[in-house]
Motif scaffolding. Sequence first.
Motif, PDB file in Angstrom:
ATOM      1  N   MET A 224       1.353  -0.958   0.090  1.00 39.35           N
ATOM      2  CA  MET A 224      -0.011   0.213  -0.011  1.00 39.35           C
ATOM      3  C   MET A 224       1.100   1.257  -0.290  1.00 39.35           C
ATOM      4  SD  MET A 224      -1.483   0.129   3.758  1.00 39.35           S
ATOM      5  CE  MET A 224      -0.381   0.410   5.621  1.00 39.35           C
ATOM      6  N   TRP A 225       0.692   2.476  -0.795  1.00 34.65           N
ATOM      7  CA  TRP A 225       0.285   3.653  -0.248  1.00 34.65           C
ATOM      8  C   TRP A 225       0.720   4.562   0.932  1.00 34.65           C
ATOM      9  CZ3 TRP A 225      -0.750   7.999   0.219  1.00 34.65           C
ATOM     10  CH2 TRP A 225      -0.242   9.939   0.441  1.00 34.65           C
ATOM     11  N   TRP A 226       1.002   4.993   1.611  1.00 37.60           N
ATOM     12  CA  TRP A 226       0.680   5.474   3.125  1.00 37.60           C
ATOM     13  C   TRP A 226       1.102   7.117   3.037  1.00 37.60           C
ATOM     14  CZ3 TRP A 226       3.404   6.553   7.341  1.00 37.60           C
ATOM     15  CH2 TRP A 226       4.372   6.322   7.924  1.00 37.60           C
ATOM     16  N   ASN A 231       1.729  16.053   6.160  1.00 37.02           N
ATOM     17  CA  ASN A 231       2.613  16.093   4.834  1.00 37.02           C
ATOM     18  C   ASN A 231       2.074  16.639   3.582  1.00 37.02           C
ATOM     19  OD1 ASN A 231       4.271  15.384   6.166  1.00 37.02           O
ATOM     20  ND2 ASN A 231       4.686  13.467   6.023  1.00 37.02           N
ATOM     21  N   GLY A 232       0.731  16.821   3.780  1.00 41.78           N
ATOM     22  CA  GLY A 232      -0.659  16.909   2.733  1.00 41.78           C
ATOM     23  C   GLY A 232      -0.441  18.317   2.672  1.00 41.78           C
ATOM     24  N   PRO A 233      -1.438  18.511   1.488  1.00 39.75           N
ATOM     25  CA  PRO A 233      -2.728  18.056   0.608  1.00 39.75           C
ATOM     26  C   PRO A 233      -2.146  17.252  -0.990  1.00 39.75           C
ATOM     27  CG  PRO A 233      -2.485  20.135  -0.114  1.00 39.75           C
ATOM     28  CD  PRO A 233      -1.690  20.424   0.824  1.00 39.75           C
ATOM     29  N   PHE A 234      -1.886  15.531  -1.520  1.00 40.93           N
ATOM     30  CA  PHE A 234      -0.985  14.427  -1.451  1.00 40.93           C
ATOM     31  C   PHE A 234      -2.225  15.136  -3.569  1.00 40.93           C
ATOM     32  CE2 PHE A 234      -1.639  13.574   2.012  1.00 40.93           C
ATOM     33  CZ  PHE A 234       0.045  13.440   2.104  1.00 40.93           C
ATOM     34  N   PHE A 317      -9.683  10.010   7.455  1.00 39.50           N
ATOM     35  CA  PHE A 317      -9.219   9.490   9.364  1.00 39.50           C
ATOM     36  C   PHE A 317      -8.105  11.213   9.459  1.00 39.50           C
ATOM     37  CE2 PHE A 317      -5.240   7.429  11.955  1.00 39.50           C
ATOM     38  CZ  PHE A 317      -6.489   8.164  13.043  1.00 39.50           C
ATOM     39  N   SER A 318      -8.035  11.282  10.203  1.00 40.98           N
ATOM     40  CA  SER A 318      -7.174  13.311  10.749  1.00 40.98           C
ATOM     41  C   SER A 318      -5.775  13.171  10.884  1.00 40.98           C
ATOM     42  CB  SER A 318      -7.617  13.014  12.683  1.00 40.98           C
ATOM     43  OG  SER A 318      -7.332  12.615  13.140  1.00 40.98           O
ATOM     44  N   GLU A 319      -4.683  11.363  10.364  1.00 40.21           N
ATOM     45  CA  GLU A 319      -3.657  10.927  10.262  1.00 40.21           C
ATOM     46  C   GLU A 319      -2.453  10.530   9.825  1.00 40.21           C
ATOM     47  OE1 GLU A 319      -2.353   9.274  14.370  1.00 40.21           O
ATOM     48  OE2 GLU A 319      -4.203  10.099  15.806  1.00 40.21           O
ATOM     49  N   MET A 320      -3.314  10.206   9.256  1.00 38.36           N
ATOM     50  CA  MET A 320      -2.802   9.369   8.143  1.00 38.36           C
ATOM     51  C   MET A 320      -3.755   8.624   6.714  1.00 38.36           C
ATOM     52  SD  MET A 320      -0.206   6.310   9.240  1.00 38.36           S
ATOM     53  CE  MET A 320      -1.417   5.107   9.784  1.00 38.36           C
ATOM     54  N   LEU A 321      -3.276   9.143   5.737  1.00 39.15           N
ATOM     55  CA  LEU A 321      -3.707   8.621   4.043  1.00 39.15           C
ATOM     56  C   LEU A 321      -3.645   7.777   3.599  1.00 39.15           C
ATOM     57  CD1 LEU A 321      -5.748   9.166   1.946  1.00 39.15           C
ATOM     58  CD2 LEU A 321      -4.203  10.086   0.989  1.00 39.15           C
ATOM     59  N   VAL A 322      -4.009   6.459   3.997  1.00 40.75           N
ATOM     60  CA  VAL A 322      -3.939   4.968   3.128  1.00 40.75           C
ATOM     61  C   VAL A 322      -4.283   4.892   1.711  1.00 40.75           C
ATOM     62  CG1 VAL A 322      -3.215   2.663   3.970  1.00 40.75           C
ATOM     63  CG2 VAL A 322      -3.363   4.174   5.440  1.00 40.75           C
TER      64      VAL A 322
END
Length: 330
Positions: A224-226, A231-234, A317-322
């Motif tokens: 997966m990418w995370w 660090n965003g927006p992506f 989710f508020s902490e990570m994008l997966v």
Amino acid sequence: MKSILKITLPAFIGLASMLTACQSEPEVGTPLYTVAETSNLPKLYIHDLANQGNKGELNVVNANGELIVKKDTVEFYVRLSSALDKDLQVSVAENPSATKTDGAVALDKGAVNILNPTVTIAKGALVSTEPIKVVAQQGAALDTLLTSRSNGAVTLTLNAAQGVDVASNYGNMNITINYKESNLVDDGNTDGLTAMSTSDYWVVDGYNSAVNQLTDGSTGAYNMWWNYVSNGPFTFVVSFDNPTLISAFEVLPATGYTNWTVKTLTVETSKDWITWTKQGEITNSSANIANANPFVVRFTKPVNCQYIRLTNIKANFSEMLVIGELNVYQ
């Protein structure tokens, strides 16, 4: 001895004037000043709990210059203040002169289609047996929104009916036609489409670095990418060897990380990486996320492009994008 009343000429004139003044202002209610009668007829009106303030909404989308009518329907019932001893047929009609715009554009007749303009209130009943149903209608009246690029407004008015009065404050149904510019289908699917091979496209991030995790065929934790939301927006760009007619793409959640998937994103397309066309913004539904379903982004009108750019990608989710995988469909 008899008294003789003597009235001088000036006094007589004054008395006559006083009598005339008293007689020139009869009280309200006399034959000269009749009071307007209040009708005792039953009142016909529109008032439906499902349409607060007699307001309804329909939706249209400008998909790259073509106005698409959404499958919405406004429904409302017609009512009587007191029952009649016979069936009563009542009807409504478009009434542009009564439209209150509130920032929208008043649309000419023909912007909506009243599917059943006439309904019946049965003998002894207070409500019509079925609702009046209204949908937006393709045509010159609705196409006004392509020029104004704003919401439209339509008013339907109750027609007069024998033996009843139309209530002055509840004789109209006001409908707003919401205008949106987007070539993306809300809650889209891939029905009838063909998945492209992952060897026919590749994905890079906003720094033009390859993101092979999104095209390796696996949504597992090791593939997966995370990244941290901070660090965003992506940004991701899907690239093809040549301009290709694309119908949809989907973002798959990573296995075991459903709640960390994409919530919203913006889609742009280009044939040369220089000129970009915004296709719209879209949100992944909460139900879709809860069921771990793919986030399908389908174009209303397929797009011929060589690049698809996904920007302003925000996580659920508020902490990570997966993200597990990204598939493309023709």
